[in-house]
Design an enzyme around this catalytic site. Sequence first.
Site, PDB file in Angstrom:
ATOM      1  N   ARG A 118      51.597  25.935 -48.119  1.00  0.00           N
ATOM      2  CA  ARG A 118      51.481  24.538 -48.564  1.00  0.00           C
ATOM      3  C   ARG A 118      51.931  24.351 -50.012  1.00  0.00           C
ATOM      4  NH1 ARG A 118      51.107  21.689 -43.875  1.00  0.00           N
ATOM      5  NH2 ARG A 118      49.670  22.730 -42.450  1.00  0.00           N
TER       6      ARG A 118
ATOM      7  N   HIS B 168      57.149  33.643 -42.115  1.00  0.00           N
ATOM      8  CA  HIS B 168      57.282  32.235 -41.717  1.00  0.00           C
ATOM      9  C   HIS B 168      57.412  31.400 -42.980  1.00  0.00           C
ATOM     10  CE1 HIS B 168      56.801  28.388 -39.812  1.00  0.00           C
ATOM     11  NE2 HIS B 168      56.560  28.918 -38.623  1.00  0.00           N
TER      12      HIS B 168
ATOM     13  N   HIS C 287      61.195  26.054 -39.567  1.00  0.00           N
ATOM     14  CA  HIS C 287      61.273  24.822 -38.801  1.00  0.00           C
ATOM     15  C   HIS C 287      62.553  24.107 -39.253  1.00  0.00           C
ATOM     16  CE1 HIS C 287      56.599  24.633 -38.212  1.00  0.00           C
ATOM     17  NE2 HIS C 287      57.161  25.681 -37.634  1.00  0.00           N
TER      18      HIS C 287
ATOM     19  N   GLU D 114      63.312  27.795 -35.444  1.00  0.00           N
ATOM     20  CA  GLU D 114      62.284  27.685 -34.404  1.00  0.00           C
ATOM     21  C   GLU D 114      62.506  26.425 -33.570  1.00  0.00           C
ATOM     22  OE1 GLU D 114      57.396  27.511 -34.004  1.00  0.00           O
ATOM     23  OE2 GLU D 114      58.322  28.112 -35.900  1.00  0.00           O
TER      24      GLU D 114
ATOM     25  N   ASP E 190      59.398  29.291 -29.327  1.00  0.00           N
ATOM     26  CA  ASP E 190      57.967  29.012 -29.258  1.00  0.00           C
ATOM     27  C   ASP E 190      57.640  28.439 -27.882  1.00  0.00           C
ATOM     28  OD1 ASP E 190      55.492  27.305 -29.468  1.00  0.00           O
ATOM     29  OD2 ASP E 190      55.490  28.103 -31.501  1.00  0.00           O
TER      30      ASP E 190
ATOM     31  N   HIS F 229      56.020  24.865 -27.957  1.00  0.00           N
ATOM     32  CA  HIS F 229      57.005  23.855 -28.326  1.00  0.00           C
ATOM     33  C   HIS F 229      57.991  23.599 -27.187  1.00  0.00           C
ATOM     34  CE1 HIS F 229      56.409  24.907 -32.893  1.00  0.00           C
ATOM     35  NE2 HIS F 229      55.340  24.370 -32.337  1.00  0.00           N
TER      36      HIS F 229
ATOM     37  N   HIS G 141      57.191  33.103 -30.302  1.00  0.00           N
ATOM     38  CA  HIS G 141      55.812  32.686 -30.573  1.00  0.00           C
ATOM     39  C   HIS G 141      55.154  32.440 -29.220  1.00  0.00           C
ATOM     40  CE1 HIS G 141      56.748  31.072 -34.897  1.00  0.00           C
ATOM     41  NE2 HIS G 141      56.567  32.383 -34.857  1.00  0.00           N
TER      42      HIS G 141
ATOM     43  N   HIS H 204      48.956  23.815 -30.398  1.00  0.00           N
ATOM     44  CA  HIS H 204      48.782  25.118 -29.768  1.00  0.00           C
ATOM     45  C   HIS H 204      47.382  25.246 -29.168  1.00  0.00           C
ATOM     46  CE1 HIS H 204      52.032  26.997 -32.610  1.00  0.00           C
ATOM     47  NE2 HIS H 204      52.438  25.902 -31.996  1.00  0.00           N
TER      48      HIS H 204
END
Length: 285
Positions: free
Chosen positions: A41, A71, A111, A147, A181, A184, A218, A233
Amino acid sequence: MSKKEILIGSHISSAGELHLAFARGESIDCSVMQIFTKSSRQWFAKKLKDSEIEAFINASKKSSIKVVVSHAGYLINIASKNPEIIKKSIKSLIDEINLCESLQIPYLVLHPGSHIGGGEGKGIELIAQNLDIALDAVPGKTIILLENMAGQGTNLGYKFEQLKNIIDLCKHKKRLGVCFDTCHAFAAGYDISTPESYKETFKAFDKIIGLEKLKAIHVNNSSGALGSKVDRHAPLTDGKIPLEAFKLMMNDKNLIDIPKILETPSDPEMKMWKKEIKFLKSLVI
């Protein structure tokens, strides 16, 4: 491959000192792990000391964890139409690639980005353009793994064709791959729940992107239904994706050498992840 050697693990906390993640991962029987090399963050990391880098690399050499994946932070958005966000995002991504190079981490999951009203076509062009800027800035071996996303909001990369377009537009194609993923993909409308639909999904992936570009998975269940575009998730045994899908994945010979990483909800002691790692290994015939 013995069940001990199966490339399965989870996202492990790197709080405190980065090298401590190895002991944490080993404690729940990870043979691979994903970490954040800095706060997810925050835009930028404090510069690592030589001693911190050395401790991480030494721990890596001694560890039973065979593959480490990083990541990227969640603030990065290289598809934004906001010039200030783009500027910060590129700088932050360069920071992340440098960290991977220093720590000898081969893969950085990213992402792709959100166009925030700028349009999908323009967003894809920006992603490719800014990936090239970042990779130009840091020559090396680190491969960025785009991803696939659920399609929530203005997120890009929820279709295989979008990921292919990004890669095609980049000059650094050899330094780009994909992290698939399961949550996703399912939320975006890719059905992996039956042997037939699972086969069709990965056949499409291979035809559009190429399985050689798939470098990490993932493994997550989905709270949202098929095609819901809800990125939430769920624990492996408590979601809309049937367990059959994970059995198919764990026994797919095309995916045997690809690191599989849990990002399912867990407890601070990671007991749930330890249980899920054991469960995934038990699915292997």
